[in-house]
Design a protein around this motif. Structure first.
Motif, PDB file in Angstrom:
ATOM      1  N   SER A 107       0.812  -1.213   0.000  1.00 43.45           N
ATOM      2  CA  SER A 107       0.000   0.000   0.000  1.00 43.45           C
ATOM      3  C   SER A 107       0.848   1.267   0.000  1.00 43.45           C
ATOM      4  N   ALA A 108       2.029   1.205   0.624  1.00 46.73           N
ATOM      5  CA  ALA A 108       2.898   2.384   0.630  1.00 46.73           C
ATOM      6  C   ALA A 108       3.261   2.777  -0.799  1.00 46.73           C
ATOM      7  N   ARG A 109       3.632   1.800  -1.620  1.00 47.79           N
ATOM      8  CA  ARG A 109       4.004   2.105  -3.000  1.00 47.79           C
ATOM      9  C   ARG A 109       2.810   2.597  -3.811  1.00 47.79           C
ATOM     10  N   HIS A 110       1.650   2.043  -3.528  1.00 46.34           N
ATOM     11  CA  HIS A 110       0.478   2.376  -4.323  1.00 46.34           C
ATOM     12  C   HIS A 110      -0.068   3.751  -3.982  1.00 46.34           C
ATOM     13  N   TYR A 111      -0.037   4.113  -2.705  1.00 41.21           N
ATOM     14  CA  TYR A 111      -0.685   5.345  -2.254  1.00 41.21           C
ATOM     15  C   TYR A 111       0.275   6.507  -2.036  1.00 41.21           C
ATOM     16  N   ALA A 112       1.438   6.226  -1.431  1.00 44.13           N
ATOM     17  CA  ALA A 112       2.306   7.303  -0.966  1.00 44.13           C
ATOM     18  C   ALA A 112       3.122   7.924  -2.099  1.00 44.13           C
ATOM     19  N   GLU A 113       3.711   9.077  -1.818  1.00 42.56           N
ATOM     20  CA  GLU A 113       4.635   9.695  -2.764  1.00 42.56           C
ATOM     21  C   GLU A 113       5.818   8.758  -3.001  1.00 42.56           C
ATOM     22  N   LEU A 237      -9.747  10.527  -4.934  1.00 46.68           N
ATOM     23  CA  LEU A 237      -9.438   9.143  -5.288  1.00 46.68           C
ATOM     24  C   LEU A 237      -9.385   8.983  -6.806  1.00 46.68           C
ATOM     25  N   SER A 238      -8.216   8.764  -7.344  1.00 49.31           N
ATOM     26  CA  SER A 238      -8.064   8.530  -8.780  1.00 49.31           C
ATOM     27  C   SER A 238      -8.431   7.085  -9.101  1.00 49.31           C
ATOM     28  N   PRO A 239      -8.735   6.772 -10.374  1.00 47.17           N
ATOM     29  CA  PRO A 239      -8.996   5.371 -10.731  1.00 47.17           C
ATOM     30  C   PRO A 239      -7.823   4.458 -10.374  1.00 47.17           C
ATOM     31  N   ARG A 240      -6.600   4.968 -10.537  1.00 46.67           N
ATOM     32  CA  ARG A 240      -5.428   4.154 -10.186  1.00 46.67           C
ATOM     33  C   ARG A 240      -5.416   3.847  -8.693  1.00 46.67           C
ATOM     34  N   ALA A 241      -5.712   4.845  -7.854  1.00 44.29           N
ATOM     35  CA  ALA A 241      -5.743   4.607  -6.407  1.00 44.29           C
ATOM     36  C   ALA A 241      -6.885   3.668  -6.033  1.00 44.29           C
ATOM     37  N   ALA A 242      -8.016   3.817  -6.722  1.00 44.75           N
ATOM     38  CA  ALA A 242      -9.164   2.953  -6.440  1.00 44.75           C
ATOM     39  C   ALA A 242      -8.863   1.496  -6.759  1.00 44.75           C
ATOM     40  N   LEU A 243      -7.886   1.258  -7.627  1.00 45.26           N
ATOM     41  CA  LEU A 243      -7.539  -0.106  -8.013  1.00 45.26           C
ATOM     42  C   LEU A 243      -7.050  -0.931  -6.822  1.00 45.26           C
ATOM     43  N   ALA A 316      -7.584  -8.854 -15.823  1.00 46.76           N
ATOM     44  CA  ALA A 316      -8.126  -7.491 -15.825  1.00 46.76           C
ATOM     45  C   ALA A 316      -7.350  -6.603 -14.844  1.00 46.76           C
ATOM     46  N   VAL A 317      -7.068  -7.113 -13.658  1.00 46.11           N
ATOM     47  CA  VAL A 317      -6.286  -6.346 -12.688  1.00 46.11           C
ATOM     48  C   VAL A 317      -4.893  -6.061 -13.228  1.00 46.11           C
ATOM     49  N   GLN A 318      -4.296  -7.053 -13.875  1.00 46.85           N
ATOM     50  CA  GLN A 318      -2.963  -6.860 -14.439  1.00 46.85           C
ATOM     51  C   GLN A 318      -2.972  -5.752 -15.490  1.00 46.85           C
ATOM     52  N   ARG A 319      -4.003  -5.745 -16.327  1.00 47.71           N
ATOM     53  CA  ARG A 319      -4.109  -4.681 -17.339  1.00 47.71           C
ATOM     54  C   ARG A 319      -4.295  -3.319 -16.667  1.00 47.71           C
ATOM     55  N   GLY A 320      -5.100  -3.283 -15.602  1.00 45.23           N
ATOM     56  CA  GLY A 320      -5.327  -2.032 -14.894  1.00 45.23           C
ATOM     57  C   GLY A 320      -4.053  -1.489 -14.274  1.00 45.23           C
ATOM     58  N   LEU A 321      -3.252  -2.376 -13.661  1.00 42.46           N
ATOM     59  CA  LEU A 321      -1.990  -1.944 -13.083  1.00 42.46           C
ATOM     60  C   LEU A 321      -1.048  -1.419 -14.155  1.00 42.46           C
ATOM     61  N   CYS A 323      -1.919   0.117 -16.853  1.00 38.30           N
ATOM     62  CA  CYS A 323      -2.398   1.421 -17.333  1.00 38.30           C
ATOM     63  C   CYS A 323      -1.861   2.571 -16.493  1.00 38.30           C
ATOM     64  N   GLY A 324      -1.653   2.328 -15.196  1.00 39.27           N
ATOM     65  CA  GLY A 324      -1.173   3.389 -14.320  1.00 39.27           C
ATOM     66  C   GLY A 324      -2.149   4.546 -14.259  1.00 39.27           C
ATOM     67  N   GLU A 325      -1.617   5.770 -14.392  1.00 43.04           N
ATOM     68  CA  GLU A 325      -2.448   6.970 -14.287  1.00 43.04           C
ATOM     69  C   GLU A 325      -3.419   7.120 -15.446  1.00 43.04           C
ATOM     70  N   ALA A 326      -3.227   6.348 -16.529  1.00 41.21           N
ATOM     71  CA  ALA A 326      -4.123   6.439 -17.685  1.00 41.21           C
ATOM     72  C   ALA A 326      -5.431   5.673 -17.472  1.00 41.21           C
ATOM     73  N   LEU A 327      -5.542   4.922 -16.389  1.00 40.23           N
ATOM     74  CA  LEU A 327      -6.752   4.151 -16.121  1.00 40.23           C
ATOM     75  C   LEU A 327      -7.950   5.084 -15.931  1.00 40.23           C
ATOM     76  N   THR A 328      -9.086   4.730 -16.529  1.00 35.37           N
ATOM     77  CA  THR A 328     -10.293   5.538 -16.402  1.00 35.37           C
ATOM     78  C   THR A 328     -11.229   4.920 -15.366  1.00 35.37           C
ATOM     79  N   TYR A 329     -12.231   5.709 -14.940  1.00 31.87           N
ATOM     80  CA  TYR A 329     -13.215   5.190 -13.989  1.00 31.87           C
ATOM     81  C   TYR A 329     -14.041   4.067 -14.598  1.00 31.87           C
ATOM     82  N   ASP A 330     -14.353   4.146 -15.887  1.00 33.81           N
ATOM     83  CA  ASP A 330     -15.097   3.063 -16.530  1.00 33.81           C
ATOM     84  C   ASP A 330     -14.285   1.778 -16.538  1.00 33.81           C
TER      85      ASP A 330
END
Length: 411
Positions: A107-113, A237-243, A316-321, A323-330
């Protein structure tokens, strides 16, 4: 032929500089074999699993997800999921403990600076931390509160049942800012003054998951130990963070599938040894018992169906990861729903298999010496902590109305 096949392994989007997936899967199998040798005795003794955690640490499994350049195993979530599933087949509680550790330490890598995340992960790898706690909101009258103080913050409150706290080197907890109510992820050293860990979980299953409660009494928290916001507000909450939600929930799926495969494998070995609950005089007994064969057939279909749906969610999760910041809410909504489908299928497969395996074995399954009951108790405890009824509602709302599932971290 096995009861259910492990998920296939598409190429990762991450550069591999660690030992690689084949190494970690071999280590996981060896660790699982060690755990299986005395799984019944350890579960019945119910001791805090310091020895089991030491085994995971010595095998290198605690740092699997940390990048190799920071001193970790340098592997990805596909490998971590497969490792949790392998361990859970031998010991569901240790599988839960390890999966929970993976989610919290990642979670540190996913959320933190990035700089803060690298600092936390480097220390975690160097000191071989085991993580415990919980980041999900809890149904408690008073949440943990984090108040500003000269030079940092102080943490107060009580966190009820959370996995891993009895053996944790670091706790990751959810606390609300005293002034704004914003939820924050906070890292705490359990050895700090003012932290009191209690082994009060007293569950009938998953007894070796090191669950308990933690009291925080004016515990000092440095600025660098406040990782990030856990707000579900779409402006924050960005789509990437929501992942983080589907990533964490897939650990629950792998845990359930592992326990499903574990109970069916043990029941199969028992049947192959020539035991039949109804026709002890038959040659090869349960090999020819039509009721037993039908039961195994039905449970194999359930297990393999859940495994196939989980494979869709994994990809699907692998594809989402990737995408990074390009992931959309849809795109996030699609991924979250696929994981919800896998959760529902795995929950049903696990509950059916651990219940009906007792019927297949027959009256002998009541023997504590055989330990078949531990699978049912472990699965039922986990499914009570992570119920899927609301996931099914999310799937239905998405199918009928196109509604995006709400963000929610796994318990």
């Amino acid at each position: 032929m096995g009861v259910a096949t492990a998920p296939s392994e598409p190429a990762s989007e991450f550069d591999r500089t660690g030992p690689g997936r084949a190494h970690w899967l071999r280590v996981a199998r060896e660790t699982a074999e060690d755990l299986a040798t005395d799984a019944v005795a350890r579960e019945q003794a119910g001791k805090v699993p310091f020895g089991e955690v030491s085994g995971l640490r010595e095998a290198g499994l605690l740092t699997l997800l940390i990048p190799a350049e920071l001193g970790g195993g340098g592997d990805d979530w596909l490998t971590a999921y497969a490792v949790v599933r392998e361990i859970a087949a031998a010991d569901g509680a240790i599988g839960q403990l390890l999966g929970h550790h993976y989610f919290l330490s990642w979670s540190a890598r996913h959320y933190a600076e990035p700089a803060l995340a690298a600092h936390v992960e480097r220390r975690s790898a160097t000191e071989q931390w085991c993580w415990g706690g919980a980041l999900a909101p809890q149904d408690m009258p008073l949440p943990l509160t984090l108040a500003r103080k000269a030079g940092g913050h102080v943490l107060d409150g009580r966190q009820s049942y959370a996995t891993g706290v009895l053996v944790a080197d670091r706790l990751a907890v959810r606390a609300e800012r005293a002034d704004t109510g914003e939820p924050l992820a906070v890292v705490v050293d359990p050895a700090r003054h003012g932290v009191r860990v209690e082994g009060d979980a007293d569950t009938f299953g998953q007894r070796l998951a090191a669950g308990g409660s933690v009291e925080f009494d004016a515990v000092p928290v440095a600025a660098e130990d406040v990782l990030c916001s856990l707000s579900a507000d779409e402006e924050v909450l960005s789509p990437r963070a929501a992942l983080a939600s589907p990533v964490g929930r897939l650990l629950s799926v792998q845990l359930l599938l592992g326990m499903t495969e574990g109970v069916l494998a043990e029941a199969r070995e028992y049947s192959r040894a020539g035991h039949s609950p109804r026709h002890p005089s038959w040659p090869d007994s349960s090999h020819q018992d039509p009721q037993v064969l039908t039961a195994y057939g039905e449970l194999t279909v359930l297990a393999r169906s859940a495994s196939a749906l989980t494979e869709q969610a994994l990809q699907a999760v692998q594809r989402g990861l990737a995408c990074g910041e390009a992931l959309t809410y849809d795109e996030y909504a699609d991924i979250s729903v696929l994981v919800s489908v896998a959760e529902a299928a795995a929950s049903r497969a696990a509950q059916e298999s651990t219940t009906r395996a007792l019927d297949i074995v027959g009256a002998r399954s009541a023997s504590s010496r055989l330990g078949f009951d531990r699978f049912w108790r472990n699965v039922r405890t986990h499914t009570l902590q992570e119920p899927v009824a609301h996931r099914l509602r999310d799937v239905g709302d998405y199918f009928l109305n196109g509604a995006h599932p709400p963000f929610g971290l796994p318990v």
